[in-house]
Write a protein that holds these residues in place. Structure first.
Motif, PDB file in Angstrom:
ATOM      1  N   GLY A  86       0.780  -1.231   0.000  1.00 31.19           N
ATOM      2  CA  GLY A  86       0.000   0.000   0.000  1.00 31.19           C
ATOM      3  C   GLY A  86       0.807   1.273   0.000  1.00 31.19           C
ATOM      4  N   LEU A  87       2.140   1.198  -0.089  1.00 31.57           N
ATOM      5  CA  LEU A  87       2.999   2.380  -0.071  1.00 31.57           C
ATOM      6  C   LEU A  87       3.629   2.566  -1.456  1.00 31.57           C
ATOM      7  CD1 LEU A  87       4.825   1.924   3.354  1.00 31.57           C
ATOM      8  CD2 LEU A  87       2.775   3.263   2.870  1.00 31.57           C
ATOM      9  N   GLN A  88       3.738   3.813  -1.866  1.00 32.50           N
ATOM     10  CA  GLN A  88       4.298   4.126  -3.171  1.00 32.50           C
ATOM     11  C   GLN A  88       5.816   4.080  -3.102  1.00 32.50           C
ATOM     12  OE1 GLN A  88       2.191   7.233  -5.216  1.00 32.50           O
ATOM     13  NE2 GLN A  88       4.053   7.929  -6.259  1.00 32.50           N
ATOM     14  N   HIS A  89       6.445   3.470  -4.124  1.00 34.08           N
ATOM     15  CA  HIS A  89       7.889   3.313  -4.188  1.00 34.08           C
ATOM     16  C   HIS A  89       8.393   3.791  -5.546  1.00 34.08           C
ATOM     17  CE1 HIS A  89       6.776   0.566  -0.963  1.00 34.08           C
ATOM     18  NE2 HIS A  89       8.033   0.524  -0.580  1.00 34.08           N
ATOM     19  N   GLN A  90       9.644   4.188  -5.549  1.00 34.41           N
ATOM     20  CA  GLN A  90      10.326   4.488  -6.796  1.00 34.41           C
ATOM     21  C   GLN A  90      11.175   3.282  -7.186  1.00 34.41           C
ATOM     22  OE1 GLN A  90      12.509   8.120  -6.721  1.00 34.41           O
ATOM     23  NE2 GLN A  90      10.740   9.384  -6.164  1.00 34.41           N
ATOM     24  N   ALA A  91      11.046   2.871  -8.443  1.00 33.09           N
ATOM     25  CA  ALA A  91      11.727   1.663  -8.908  1.00 33.09           C
ATOM     26  C   ALA A  91      12.407   1.933 -10.241  1.00 33.09           C
ATOM     27  CB  ALA A  91      10.734   0.510  -9.046  1.00 33.09           C
ATOM     28  N   VAL A 117      12.518  -5.276 -11.777  1.00 33.22           N
ATOM     29  CA  VAL A 117      13.163  -4.084 -11.225  1.00 33.22           C
ATOM     30  C   VAL A 117      14.386  -4.518 -10.431  1.00 33.22           C
ATOM     31  CG1 VAL A 117      11.003  -2.788 -11.121  1.00 33.22           C
ATOM     32  CG2 VAL A 117      11.723  -4.113  -9.140  1.00 33.22           C
ATOM     33  N   ASP A 118      15.460  -3.731 -10.533  1.00 30.87           N
ATOM     34  CA  ASP A 118      16.645  -4.038  -9.740  1.00 30.87           C
ATOM     35  C   ASP A 118      16.826  -3.061  -8.589  1.00 30.87           C
ATOM     36  OD1 ASP A 118      17.341  -1.826 -11.157  1.00 30.87           O
ATOM     37  OD2 ASP A 118      19.317  -2.522 -11.753  1.00 30.87           O
ATOM     38  N   HIS A 119      16.034  -1.983  -8.561  1.00 34.49           N
ATOM     39  CA  HIS A 119      16.015  -1.072  -7.423  1.00 34.49           C
ATOM     40  C   HIS A 119      14.574  -0.714  -7.142  1.00 34.49           C
ATOM     41  CE1 HIS A 119      20.310  -0.336  -7.006  1.00 34.49           C
ATOM     42  NE2 HIS A 119      20.387  -0.298  -8.320  1.00 34.49           N
ATOM     43  N   MET A 120      14.204  -0.738  -5.879  1.00 35.54           N
ATOM     44  CA  MET A 120      12.855  -0.360  -5.463  1.00 35.54           C
ATOM     45  C   MET A 120      12.986   0.303  -4.104  1.00 35.54           C
ATOM     46  SD  MET A 120       9.468  -2.748  -5.377  1.00 35.54           S
ATOM     47  CE  MET A 120       7.882  -2.122  -4.803  1.00 35.54           C
ATOM     48  N   ILE A 121      12.795   1.620  -4.086  1.00 34.91           N
ATOM     49  CA  ILE A 121      13.128   2.419  -2.910  1.00 34.91           C
ATOM     50  C   ILE A 121      11.901   3.191  -2.462  1.00 34.91           C
ATOM     51  CG2 ILE A 121      14.624   4.246  -2.005  1.00 34.91           C
ATOM     52  CD1 ILE A 121      16.645   3.472  -4.151  1.00 34.91           C
ATOM     53  N   ARG A 122      11.706   3.240  -1.176  1.00 38.53           N
ATOM     54  CA  ARG A 122      10.653   4.057  -0.572  1.00 38.53           C
ATOM     55  C   ARG A 122      11.222   5.447  -0.302  1.00 38.53           C
ATOM     56  NH1 ARG A 122       5.588   5.907   0.110  1.00 38.53           N
ATOM     57  NH2 ARG A 122       5.209   6.611   2.240  1.00 38.53           N
ATOM     58  N   GLU A 167      13.880   6.059   2.623  1.00 37.09           N
ATOM     59  CA  GLU A 167      13.651   5.340   3.880  1.00 37.09           C
ATOM     60  C   GLU A 167      14.323   3.967   3.862  1.00 37.09           C
ATOM     61  OE1 GLU A 167       9.697   5.032   5.269  1.00 37.09           O
ATOM     62  OE2 GLU A 167       9.215   7.133   4.903  1.00 37.09           O
ATOM     63  N   TYR A 168      14.111   3.230   2.787  1.00 39.20           N
ATOM     64  CA  TYR A 168      14.674   1.882   2.720  1.00 39.20           C
ATOM     65  C   TYR A 168      14.665   1.425   1.275  1.00 39.20           C
ATOM     66  CZ  TYR A 168       9.712   0.628   2.554  1.00 39.20           C
ATOM     67  OH  TYR A 168       8.387   0.549   2.217  1.00 39.20           O
ATOM     68  N   SER A 169      15.457   0.441   1.008  1.00 35.57           N
ATOM     69  CA  SER A 169      15.446  -0.264  -0.273  1.00 35.57           C
ATOM     70  C   SER A 169      14.824  -1.638  -0.045  1.00 35.57           C
ATOM     71  CB  SER A 169      16.864  -0.397  -0.829  1.00 35.57           C
ATOM     72  OG  SER A 169      16.888  -1.293  -1.923  1.00 35.57           O
ATOM     73  N   VAL A 170      13.890  -2.014  -0.886  1.00 36.92           N
ATOM     74  CA  VAL A 170      13.198  -3.293  -0.708  1.00 36.92           C
ATOM     75  C   VAL A 170      14.185  -4.444  -0.798  1.00 36.92           C
ATOM     76  CG1 VAL A 170      11.425  -4.820  -1.652  1.00 36.92           C
ATOM     77  CG2 VAL A 170      11.039  -2.358  -1.574  1.00 36.92           C
ATOM     78  N   LEU A 226      16.724  15.711  -1.480  1.00 35.08           N
ATOM     79  CA  LEU A 226      17.536  14.503  -1.430  1.00 35.08           C
ATOM     80  C   LEU A 226      17.112  13.489  -2.475  1.00 35.08           C
ATOM     81  CD1 LEU A 226      18.030  13.926   2.361  1.00 35.08           C
ATOM     82  CD2 LEU A 226      19.401  15.217   0.750  1.00 35.08           C
ATOM     83  N   ASP A 227      16.285  13.917  -3.437  1.00 33.29           N
ATOM     84  CA  ASP A 227      16.004  13.019  -4.553  1.00 33.29           C
ATOM     85  C   ASP A 227      17.269  12.687  -5.315  1.00 33.29           C
ATOM     86  OD1 ASP A 227      13.439  12.947  -3.906  1.00 33.29           O
ATOM     87  OD2 ASP A 227      12.692  14.208  -5.544  1.00 33.29           O
ATOM     88  N   ASP A 228      18.254  13.631  -5.276  1.00 32.40           N
ATOM     89  CA  ASP A 228      19.503  13.380  -5.980  1.00 32.40           C
ATOM     90  C   ASP A 228      20.442  12.498  -5.187  1.00 32.40           C
ATOM     91  OD1 ASP A 228      18.665  14.874  -8.070  1.00 32.40           O
ATOM     92  OD2 ASP A 228      19.629  16.728  -7.401  1.00 32.40           O
ATOM     93  N   PHE A 229      20.113  12.189  -3.930  1.00 34.99           N
ATOM     94  CA  PHE A 229      21.024  11.377  -3.106  1.00 34.99           C
ATOM     95  C   PHE A 229      20.757   9.911  -3.368  1.00 34.99           C
ATOM     96  CE2 PHE A 229      21.077  14.878   0.330  1.00 34.99           C
ATOM     97  CZ  PHE A 229      21.745  15.705  -0.542  1.00 34.99           C
ATOM     98  N   SER A 230      20.767   9.494  -4.584  1.00 34.60           N
ATOM     99  CA  SER A 230      20.465   8.103  -4.923  1.00 34.60           C
ATOM    100  C   SER A 230      21.623   7.178  -4.658  1.00 34.60           C
ATOM    101  CB  SER A 230      20.070   8.002  -6.396  1.00 34.60           C
ATOM    102  OG  SER A 230      21.099   8.546  -7.193  1.00 34.60           O
ATOM    103  N   CYS A 231      22.800   7.731  -4.364  1.00 35.69           N
ATOM    104  CA  CYS A 231      23.957   6.888  -4.052  1.00 35.69           C
ATOM    105  C   CYS A 231      24.205   6.888  -2.565  1.00 35.69           C
ATOM    106  CB  CYS A 231      25.198   7.382  -4.792  1.00 35.69           C
ATOM    107  SG  CYS A 231      25.058   7.223  -6.583  1.00 35.69           S
ATOM    108  N   SER A 232      23.158   7.048  -1.782  1.00 36.11           N
ATOM    109  CA  SER A 232      23.294   7.049  -0.328  1.00 36.11           C
ATOM    110  C   SER A 232      23.562   5.645   0.157  1.00 36.11           C
ATOM    111  CB  SER A 232      22.016   7.607   0.318  1.00 36.11           C
ATOM    112  OG  SER A 232      20.934   6.790  -0.025  1.00 36.11           O
ATOM    113  N   SER A 233      23.802   5.525   1.453  1.00 39.26           N
ATOM    114  CA  SER A 233      24.133   4.211   2.009  1.00 39.26           C
ATOM    115  C   SER A 233      23.007   3.231   1.847  1.00 39.26           C
ATOM    116  CB  SER A 233      24.506   4.352   3.490  1.00 39.26           C
ATOM    117  OG  SER A 233      23.402   4.910   4.197  1.00 39.26           O
ATOM    118  N   THR A 234      21.759   3.720   1.912  1.00 41.16           N
ATOM    119  CA  THR A 234      20.639   2.801   1.740  1.00 41.16           C
ATOM    120  C   THR A 234      20.622   2.193   0.357  1.00 41.16           C
ATOM    121  OG1 THR A 234      19.371   4.108   3.284  1.00 41.16           O
ATOM    122  CG2 THR A 234      18.132   2.606   1.885  1.00 41.16           C
TER     123      THR A 234
END
Length: 1157
Positions: free
Chosen positions: A899-904, A916-921, A934-937, A1144-1152
């Protein structure tokens, strides 16, 4: 007597009285021999009892009590014990203890390592076989007499006499004669003889017997409540007598605990023989297609009535309507006696086929370990996967042995903290787990498994194939435990159950199973066990006879018997005439011919070659087991028929139950004539030849490939295999009903092109497969549809007038209305309400709903296409070679993402499936313009410790795409290999500075840059940026690039360069406008640095207009400015705050995100 009964009834009413102001007091402490009152759950009454001992438990202490008026032993909680008032101690105890006089128990001690002969030694406890032998005598006796020999403080010694078949037998002497006991000196004392009834001397129900669920009904008297067995002389305290006050009559309240086990009625002093059964029994076993090799004599049982299990387990089996198979009849007696047993059976995947006799042996032979000082289980049951662990654990709960064995299922992940945190209760005697989990337990809790006496291998063939290293480690530990001096000799047992025979089983028998019993109930597996030489010859059907004659003209040096099996009576006649024409010594038999063959039974001299030509129907009645060769003139129609033919050579099979297998003169041989008429059996034949190690003709391999291709062609309308999509490989393509090749019609892409998308998972099928919607242009249409449906059904809910297969209807779930499609429709004729399988068009799940819940769906709600999409997270798989995800992981992921929207980031699409190889909340901070990941699936799946990386997943899917013939490839560039985004987790040293821990090199291909053949590939470099009041600074993370170029535009900047023969290109679509003529770039510290001059001096929320995972804000530069202290005097306060609210949309190379890779 009546007064005593009344007084006991008054006691029961007194302790049951709920109207008292306060309950009767509870004992403050417990000591041996203390009298008290306990509540007997099964009889629903309060009874007098004597405390025997206190059991310390990690969960709660328990007290073992002996019911002095009923002869029962209970192990109960102290909460059910009350102080016995003085007025209730007046009636004398109704139970008196007896023991057999003048004998003491013996046991058979076997020292495996010292290779000594077994010998009888004195023992402190009776063997379970002695107790069951006594119960058998009691059951068949017609009269029971006892002679009092000696009376002690709490026990009376007796001489027991039974009348069996009008003959009187002294049980004391008979046990000594059968070597269950040894005699000792008897003192002459006054004796008194009187009659005893059979129920008086039956084995008592033990403490574990009355642990039935509350409210359960008492079983009939001929069923058992006992799981703990005491020996014959343990009629004290194992057998209790009840006497009235006058001493004239004796009545029993014992419960029969076990049916007679005739397999246990053998002389303990018999020497072991290599032949297990008698001639008649062995013939009967062979007729049923079973091979039995045993180092110890074992007598098969005939049915469930005389099966060697306790009556409690027998009652459960009868309730489940379980029927013993021929393999069960031969293997259960060996398992119950504690013999190392290897079972090959069709029912090996059903734990009930071996578990109950194993439980009987553990319960009857190992109950004394419950009070052992050393902690840890005494039995370990290994299963090949978590599904089997759950099935076995549920079966243990149904068998009602939980209160005694306290079974525990253990499933551990890769995290070492899980193994350290496992707490095995002290009273846990049985652990059910997998080889991987057990090895992890042994690494942390090795000393908790130092008293293992029973090791059970469920589906041993799969265990050795999936976890060979782990099985080797476990067997080594088991060998060390049973070799230690602390373990009683002869108390260890290893039971292996499998569906197929594999080569590791020979090593298992030789190293870890001394004096085993081998029961093979699958005829075709007996072929592999017997090491029969397999020969396959390809020929035309018209040439079979000439090939056969060429094979039979060879004259053997030693006497040999050859069996030629034909498919019909006419073939028998033809073959027989051809052999007689060559002057060969041959016999024939068929349905109309003789079935007695004295020539075959006669001894043969050297050089004699006897040939018998027959059919499969006659072979069933000939009882042949001494053939040396079998020639299959007609190809066997099934594996079972093939195995039965090979069993005609069973007499020459090596007996692996013997310590040293004798070498035999001449090997057994099986010759198969493969013709064009047997082409449909080629696949199974090749698989069998590979397993047997026989050479496979190239022609057979070619036929097998053609057969597999034809079988795949038949599946062209089936859906693509779900395991192939989620794992990259099917778990078993031989039996999988789904398709394993791409079909242009079914797998044509129906989704947007690969790239960055917004997804909304609504239903979680497994930990890596979800169903949901893509949040895109059609989202507004779907929301409008949902609101219109809610308004339509708010006033009325018209039910479906007629149900049609494939029809569209509506279903209300919670407060929402969903469109559904009926998948199948088969309503029962005699039922008004029934269930209908449907698919939710906009959710994707398939469930069953009740027919009356389906609502009529107006036509205007049909126009919008189904919104549900299947999403597969690539690069993860279950641990330990599992093919299915553990429910714990699936539930955890479902609770987190549903039920939560994710970017993939989509990398591939097949039909309605998106990979998908990346799916991030991604969430926005309240009150700020910043966003956080928040997290990577994928990271959450790996964090569960029940998953591991699957690096070959995408490569296998790509190979599936490239394996399609060019004529079948789609004319869409969407399915070229250019749609693949390949992430290289280990960047090259020359591309990444040593201090950049978060930097990765990512290969991105697109149709504009990469052709389908993979030429002209370019890479996207990592971009770090920060801003000043009038400019934006971009740092391209490349070390000493060459062939550089940079183009500046008002809304776009393009950089290209090369490092170590790799081409890099970054095309950045800017969010704000810049002054292109004033922009510049230069090299600093070996890295390109671009300076973009803003057209308007205002802060930028982000660098690029759309999210790019390779672009991130330079946090190190921010920390450097904060540490050095910057001059903010030129910025108004409000503008300064806005300046640092960077998205922080550009922070896609974060630790998560980095963890997810």
């Amino acid at each position: 007597m009546e007064k005593c009964e009344q007084l006991l009834d008054q006691m029961n009413l007194f302790y049951h009285d709920w109207t008292q102001e306060q309950d009767p007091p509870k004992p403050s402490s417990f000591k041996e021999g203390q009298l008290c009152v306990v509540f007997w759950t099964e009889m629903k009454r309060w009874c007098r009892a004597a405390v025997q001992f206190l059991i310390s438990d990690s969960l709660a202490p328990r007290v073992a009590c002996f019911l002095v008026d009923h002869g029962e032993q209970l192990i109960i909680s102290p909460d059910r014990i009350r102080v016995l008032l003085d007025r209730f101690t007046e009636p004398p105890f109704r139970v008196k203890k007896f023991q057999l006089a003048g004998i003491k128990p013996t046991t058979l001690r076997v020292t495996v390592l010292e290779e000594e002969e077994a010998r009888l030694v004195p023992s402190a406890r009776w063997d379970s076989s002695a107790t069951l032998y006594l119960l058998n005598l009691l059951k068949v006796s017609t009269q029971t007499e006892a002679v009092f020999v000696e009376t002690e403080a709490d026990c009376t010694s007796i001489q027991l006499y039974l009348t069996i078949n009008q003959e009187k037998v002294c049980v004391n002497d008979d046990l000594v004669l059968k070597k269950f006991a040894s005699g000792r000196d008897r003192r002459p004392v006054a004796v008194l003889q009187f009659m005893l009834c059979f129920s008086t001397l039956t084995q008592r129900a033990s403490a574990a017997s009355n642990w039935l669920p509350n409210g359960s009904q008492r079983r009939p008297a001929d069923t058992t409540r006992a799981v703990e067995t005491m020996g014959p002389s343990a009629l004290s305290p194992a057998c209790s007598l009840q006497r009235d006050h006058s001493g004239q009559s004796v009545t029993g309240h014992g419960v029969q605990t076990a049916s007679p086990l005739q397999l246990l009625q053998h002389h303990r002093g018999q020497s072991s023989s290599s032949h297990t059964l008698t001639t008649s029994q062995e013939c009967d076993v062979w007729k049923r297609g079973i091979v039995v090799h045993s180092a110890l004599a074992v007598e098969p049982c005939s049915s469930l009535d005389d099966a060697p299990v306790t009556d409690t387990l027998r009652w459960i089996l009868q309730k489940e309507q379980y029927i013993l198979s021929p393999t069960d009849c031969c293997s259960w007696p060996a398992v119950t006696r504690g013999i190392n047993t290897l079972i090959i059976s069709h029912n090996a995947n059903r734990p009930i086929s071996y578990l109950y006799p194993q439980l009987t042996h553990i319960l009857l032979g190992s109950m004394y370990t419950t009070c052992s000082v050393r902690p840890g289980p005494i039995a370990v049951l290994l299963c090949p996967g978590w599904r089997k662990v759950q099935a076995v654990y549920e079966l243990l709960q149904q068998s009602r042995v939980g209160p005694v064995l306290r079974p525990m299922a253990v499933l551990l992940g890769l995290a070492k903290e899980e193994a350290n945190a496992v707490k095995i209760p002290r009273n846990c005697l049985l652990v059910v787990t997998t080889p991987f989990s057990l090895v992890r337990l042994l690494s942390c809790h090795c000393f908790l498994f130092m008293r293992i006496a029973h090791l059970v291998l469920d589906e041993a063939d799969r265990l050795f194939s999936v976890a060979p290293d782990q099985m080797s480690c476990i067997l080594q530990h088991f060998q060390k435990v049973i070799s230690s001096k602390a373990t009683p000799s002869g108390s260890q047992q290893l039971v292996a159950v499998a569906k197929t025979w594999t080569s590791p089983m020979r090593d298992l028998l030789a190293r870890h199973m001394p004096q085993p019993c081998i029961v093979i109930g699958v005829p075709e597996e007996a072929v592999l066990y017997g090491n029969v030489q397999q020969v396959s010859l390809l020929t035309q059907d018209s040439c079979k006879l000439s090939i056969l004659l060429a094979l039979l003209e060879l004259n053997p040096e030693a006497g040999q018997k050859t069996l030629v099996v034909c498919g019909s009576q006419q073939e028998v006649e033809d073959v027989f005439k051809a052999l007689r024409s060559r002057s060969l010594f041959c016999l024939k038999t068929h349905e109309d011919g003789p079935h007695e063959l004295p020539q075959w039974r006669a001894d043969m001299g050297p050089g004699t070659h006897l040939i018998l030509v027959t059919t499969d129907q006659c072979l069933k009645h000939l009882d042949i087991s001494d053939a040396m060769s079998v020639l299959h003139y007609s190809f066997p129609s099934s594996p079972g028929l093939f195995g039965r033919r090979i069993l005609c050579m069973a007499q020459h099979f090596p007996n692996l139950a013997q310590a040293q297998v004798e070498s035999r003169a001449g090997a057994t041989r099986s010759v198969l004539l493969v013709t064009e008429k047997s082409a449909r059996h080629v696949t199974g034949l090749v698989r069998f030849l590979v397993r047997s190690g026989a050479p496979v003709p190239p022609e057979l391999l070619a036929l097998t490939r053609d057969a597999q291709a034809a079988r795949e062609d038949e599946k062209e309308r089936r859906p693509l295999c779900s395991y192939l999509k989620s794992l990259g490989v099917c778990r078993d393509s031989r039996v999988c009903p789904d398709r394993h090749r791409l079909a242009p019609g079914l797998d044509q892409p129906q989704l947007p092109a690969p790239g960055f998308i917004e997804v909304l998972p609504l239903y979680v099928k497994t930990a890596s497969v979800f169903l949901g919607r893509i949040v895109g242009a059609s989202e507004e249409d779907f929301q409008r549809l949902s609101s219109e449906m809610a308004c339509y059904y708010a006033d009325r809910k018209p039910g479906a007038s007629e149900l049609l297969k494939g029809g569209l209807y509506a279903v209300q779930e919670d407060k929402l209305f969903h469109r559904v499609k009926v998948l199948r429709l088969s309503p029962p004729a005699d039922r008004l309400f029934f269930t209908v399988p449907v698919r939710f068009l906009d959710v994707g799940k398939e469930v069953e709903v009740r027919s009356h819940q389906l609502l009529q769906l107006p036509e205007r709600f049909h126009s919008l296409p189904a919104q549900a999409v299947e999403m597969v997270v690539c690069g993860v798989r279950p641990i330990d070679g599992e093919t299915d995800w553990c429910p714990k992981v699936t539930i955890q992921i479902s609770q987190k993402i549903r039920g939560l929207q994710h970017q993939a980031r989509a990398v591939l699409r097949l039909g309605n499936t998106l990979f998908v190889d990346h799916m991030i909340r991604v969430s926005r901070l309240p009150g700020l313009k910043a966003c956080i990941n928040e997290y990577s699936v994928r990271s959450e799946i790996l964090k569960s410790s029940m998953a591991e990386n699957n690096p070959d997943h995408l490569d296998r899917l790509r190979a599936l795409l490239e394996a399609e013939p060019s004529s079948q490839k789609w004319n869409s560039s969407r399915f070229c290999t250019s749609d693949w985004l390949t992430v290289n987790i280990s960047p090259r040293k020359e591309e990444v500075p040593a201090d950049a821990a978060q930097i990765r090199t990512v290969h991105v291909s697109s149709s504009a840059e990469t052709n389908c053949d993979g030429s002209d590939r370019r890479f996207h470099p990592l971009i770090h940026w920060y801003q000043t009041p009038d400019s934006v600074i971009i740092r391209v993370k490349l070390i000493n690039p060459t062939e550089q170029s940079c183009c500046f535009h008002a809304d776009r900047v393009v950089y290209s360069g090369s490092v170590a023969s790799r081409s890099y290109r970054a095309d950045l679509q800017l969010q704000q406008l810049v002054q292109a003529e004033r922009c510049s770039w230069e090299m600093k510290s070996g890295e390109p640095v671009l300076r973009l001059v803003k057209q308007q001096q205002e802060s930028w929320d982000r660098l690029v207009s759309s999210k790019n995972i390779f672009v991130s804000y330079d946090l190190e530069h921010v920390e450097e400015d904060e540490d050095g202290g910057r001059d903010d005097s030129s910025f108004p306060e409000k503008k300064a705050v806005s300046y640092w609210n960077v998205s922080l949309d550009d922070f896609s190379c974060s630790s998560t995100d980095g963890d997810s890779d």
